[in-house]
Design a protein around this motif. Sequence first.
Motif, PDB file in Angstrom:
ATOM      1  N   GLU B  79       0.719  -1.323  -0.073  1.00 40.46           N
ATOM      2  CA  GLU B  79       0.030   0.011  -0.050  1.00 40.46           C
ATOM      3  C   GLU B  79       0.767   1.245  -0.067  1.00 40.46           C
ATOM      4  O   GLU B  79       1.538   1.522   1.021  1.00 40.46           O
ATOM      5  CB  GLU B  79      -0.967  -0.027   1.131  1.00 40.46           C
ATOM      6  CG  GLU B  79      -1.895   1.108   1.376  1.00 40.46           C
ATOM      7  CD  GLU B  79      -1.651   2.330   2.171  1.00 40.46           C
ATOM      8  OE1 GLU B  79      -1.227   3.477   1.609  1.00 40.46           O
ATOM      9  OE2 GLU B  79      -1.077   2.023   3.181  1.00 40.46           O
ATOM     10  N   VAL B  80       0.794   2.005  -1.010  1.00 40.00           N
ATOM     11  CA  VAL B  80       1.699   3.303  -1.111  1.00 40.00           C
ATOM     12  C   VAL B  80       0.736   4.356  -1.533  1.00 40.00           C
ATOM     13  O   VAL B  80       1.139   5.278  -2.517  1.00 40.00           O
ATOM     14  CB  VAL B  80       2.858   3.143  -2.019  1.00 40.00           C
ATOM     15  CG1 VAL B  80       3.873   2.085  -1.269  1.00 40.00           C
ATOM     16  CG2 VAL B  80       2.460   2.431  -3.625  1.00 40.00           C
ATOM     17  N   ILE B  81      -0.657   4.246  -1.225  1.00 42.96           N
ATOM     18  CA  ILE B  81      -1.653   5.450  -1.661  1.00 42.96           C
ATOM     19  C   ILE B  81      -1.356   6.581  -0.607  1.00 42.96           C
ATOM     20  O   ILE B  81      -1.795   7.689  -0.811  1.00 42.96           O
ATOM     21  CB  ILE B  81      -2.874   5.058  -2.055  1.00 42.96           C
ATOM     22  CG1 ILE B  81      -3.317   4.109  -0.883  1.00 42.96           C
ATOM     23  CG2 ILE B  81      -2.933   4.169  -3.396  1.00 42.96           C
ATOM     24  CD1 ILE B  81      -4.793   3.677  -1.226  1.00 42.96           C
ATOM     25  N   GLY B  82      -1.215   6.181   0.643  1.00 45.93           N
ATOM     26  CA  GLY B  82      -1.273   7.280   1.732  1.00 45.93           C
ATOM     27  C   GLY B  82      -2.520   7.882   2.112  1.00 45.93           C
ATOM     28  O   GLY B  82      -3.434   7.453   1.574  1.00 45.93           O
ATOM     29  N   GLY B  83      -2.500   8.553   3.266  1.00 44.04           N
ATOM     30  CA  GLY B  83      -3.750   9.045   3.925  1.00 44.04           C
ATOM     31  C   GLY B  83      -4.689   8.006   4.474  1.00 44.04           C
ATOM     32  O   GLY B  83      -4.228   6.813   4.582  1.00 44.04           O
ATOM     33  N   ILE B  84      -5.803   8.384   5.237  1.00 48.06           N
ATOM     34  CA  ILE B  84      -6.590   7.203   6.109  1.00 48.06           C
ATOM     35  C   ILE B  84      -7.375   6.519   5.135  1.00 48.06           C
ATOM     36  O   ILE B  84      -7.214   5.446   5.287  1.00 48.06           O
ATOM     37  CB  ILE B  84      -7.056   7.987   7.227  1.00 48.06           C
ATOM     38  CG1 ILE B  84      -6.297   8.790   7.888  1.00 48.06           C
ATOM     39  CG2 ILE B  84      -7.863   7.243   7.811  1.00 48.06           C
ATOM     40  CD1 ILE B  84      -5.087   8.601   8.679  1.00 48.06           C
ATOM     41  N   GLU B  85      -8.264   6.878   4.413  1.00 48.76           N
ATOM     42  CA  GLU B  85      -8.895   6.286   3.663  1.00 48.76           C
ATOM     43  C   GLU B  85      -8.899   6.680   2.453  1.00 48.76           C
ATOM     44  O   GLU B  85      -8.443   7.701   2.002  1.00 48.76           O
ATOM     45  CB  GLU B  85     -10.546   6.568   4.135  1.00 48.76           C
ATOM     46  CG  GLU B  85     -10.968   5.924   5.247  1.00 48.76           C
ATOM     47  CD  GLU B  85     -11.005   4.303   5.300  1.00 48.76           C
ATOM     48  OE1 GLU B  85     -10.646   3.748   4.236  1.00 48.76           O
ATOM     49  OE2 GLU B  85     -11.143   3.786   6.289  1.00 48.76           O
TER      50      GLU B  85
END
Lengths: 432, 432
Positions: B79-85
């Motif tokens: 997972e390298v999208i970042g942020g919470i949701e």
Amino acid sequence: MRTRPLKVALLGCGVVGSEVARIMTTHADDLAARIGAPVELAGVAVRRPSKVREGIDPALVTTDATALVKRGDIDVVVEVIGGIEPARSLITTAIAHGASVVSANKALLAQEGAALHAVAEEAGKDLYYEAAVAGAIPLIRPLRESLAGDKINRVMGIVNGTTNFILDKMDSTGAGYQEALDEATALGYAEADPTADVEGFDAAAKAAILAGIAFHSRVRLDDVHREGMTEVTAADFASAKNMGCTIKLLAICERAADGGSVTARVHPAMIPLTHPLASVRGAYNAVFVESDAAGRLMFYGPGAGGSPTASAVLGDLVAVCRNRLAGATGPGESAYAALPVSPMGEVVTRYHISLDVADKPGVLAQVATVFAEHGVSIDTVRQQGRQDGDGEASLVVVTHRASDASLNGTVEALRSLDTVRGVASIMRVEGE
Amino acid sequence: MRTRPLKVALLGCGVVGSEVARIMTTHADDLAARIGAPVELAGVAVRRPSKVREGIDPALVTTDATALVKRGDIDVVVEVIGGIEPARSLITTAIAHGASVVSANKALLAQEGAALHAVAEEAGKDLYYEAAVAGAIPLIRPLRESLAGDKINRVMGIVNGTTNFILDKMDSTGAGYQEALDEATALGYAEADPTADVEGFDAAAKAAILAGIAFHSRVRLDDVHREGMTEVTAADFASAKNMGCTIKLLAICERAADGGSVTARVHPAMIPLTHPLASVRGAYNAVFVESDAAGRLMFYGPGAGGSPTASAVLGDLVAVCRNRLAGATGPGESAYAALPVSPMGEVVTRYHISLDVADKPGVLAQVATVFAEHGVSIDTVRQQGRQDGDGEASLVVVTHRASDASLNGTVEALRSLDTVRGVASIMRVEGE
């Protein structure tokens, strides 16, 4: 949490071993929580059983290390006796009797690492040895786990605290080698016989271990080119300062530019004051790692001493115990790349050469011709008359990158020139 | 070696994700050898599927990340999208469908680390996130594995490259904050909206993660005291130089002296030029760790960027894949110590305070009395007439160690003095 304890046998109870035993007692609850089961010191093998060891139950002490590792109920053997034998036999026997092993033994790992790894892998046991290189500094685990998805190109480090203390003292006070060594001895940083440190044997063992892990290849102690630092002079430090450099004893493991081979070497070298390794003072260690994706990393800390080494041993102990509980093993030897080790002659770097030459016209031209004939390109030359009326001058040549073999050929030819009275020093220049 | 590949799903294909995919392809053989099985990129979830992604098979690209993590044949989700949701939901879903997870998401781990660890542990899967703190620098693995047998007392680091670039620029050129920020923006070191960096939010997330691991306790983002560095001035740097210091934005996680609680904070602070962190230049990161047995360690390297972050992600990927093949998991959350987080008021450190005062006799006595009344002991005072004829002088006070609450009380009382025209700056002094 499992309540049945994991049993640990300690081989050696000197500076490191006693600290391992002490922390196992004082931090028992923490270790149990981190492992998932308590750990119990089940036996301590020593040479002198009569010595009083604070905090260690005398009933655990034995002089029969072999019987201890053969007991069969030992989960982990911690080897901190050092040297090749009996450490090698004890580790092999321990693994054969079902134990995993944590070792701090750089000499043994450098010389017999491949064989010991094979024994451990065959038996499905762990062999961990973070403490063997650079004491407390986490280095082996980061190299073989954190950077497992990267391609390491160079590992360059100050991996011997004694020699760094001596060189730092020479740098900061202008002292000569002997004076700085005497101080290191008086302060307990150097042993009565400092050979292993000052001649680079200790650093070479660490270089072999680091190179093997970094390049996924087998690098033995004999593969490491080794030069000590006993001939570094106050004049060398003065030259280094002129270059904006200092002098460090470096262990350097490199992948060749074509990727097809590696080199490993230990020698004193000039490095720029702007390089992170230049500011590593006193008996501290630091290792600089260059890799394709991560770039430039550095790991810094105390490279020796009872407590720091014990910290590394206990980190390994926790990992090995966790692995046993999980019925797994950690990463073993990784030598799949099987890159050959090239001889020192193929190492390419820069050189700082001080020559004593006749103080007359034409000498520089002669010297420059010799460099050119051997394919060694000169970066800068500084010529100084000595002003002492003996007709000699000094010539300081800094080269561009050239192979060690070319440089050696150059120096040999320079020595045969009538106008070159002597080669005062040759020092490699690294870290640029 | 196992020939059936381990399947990897990549969530996000920006700067980091594309580099992860690239290295998975170019270094496929090395990764396979190190893992013991090939790894195969089985799907890539992106927001803009039409964008051309060199080296990535368009058939693997999907906008339906949820469907990808639900496939059931995925071994590891990166997972390298970042942020919470949607990161949190995707990770939870991935674990529920049998995958282990490698994440680079500091915000998510700082805020939801405990919950995510619980989900992973319940399912018997790994959750690794070396890349979430200090990019390529191996830090989480050394803290939670190498130092697992030690007691960490302090973690103090430069964990944000953008702010270090700005502060280094101010230090070396005398530039003001805005000028240095503009240069950082122009060079791509700062984002168009630099708030997360310059206000310390990014560093605070990393501090929470580091404190949790170092102290085996839960430390959430909200527990971290946070001050940004937008108010640091050129005058502060001049003051720092007078003290033999520089100014860095530091993340500091400390165990209280009595061992019963911890603190975590992010703020600019003066540190002595002799401290290893002082020489960390440009956008580099470094983390200084102090522990009982190991002593003082430092880890240094690039803290951000596509390649360095990918290096950390891939190191985790190798470890997680090895664990899956062994049927084991690595260390999960360790929060057994459950130490409470004390408020900022209980933090004890030194302070450098610049006051604008009336240039007349008796002011120093007044000011000193206020410090004494609040139990804050003064180390040095420097008084300077301003020579500009406005009747003002400046008074620089450096205190001994005092609690943040006492210092705040002192400053409040100082502000109410008629002779104190203003408090020009308050800066903590660390690393001595």
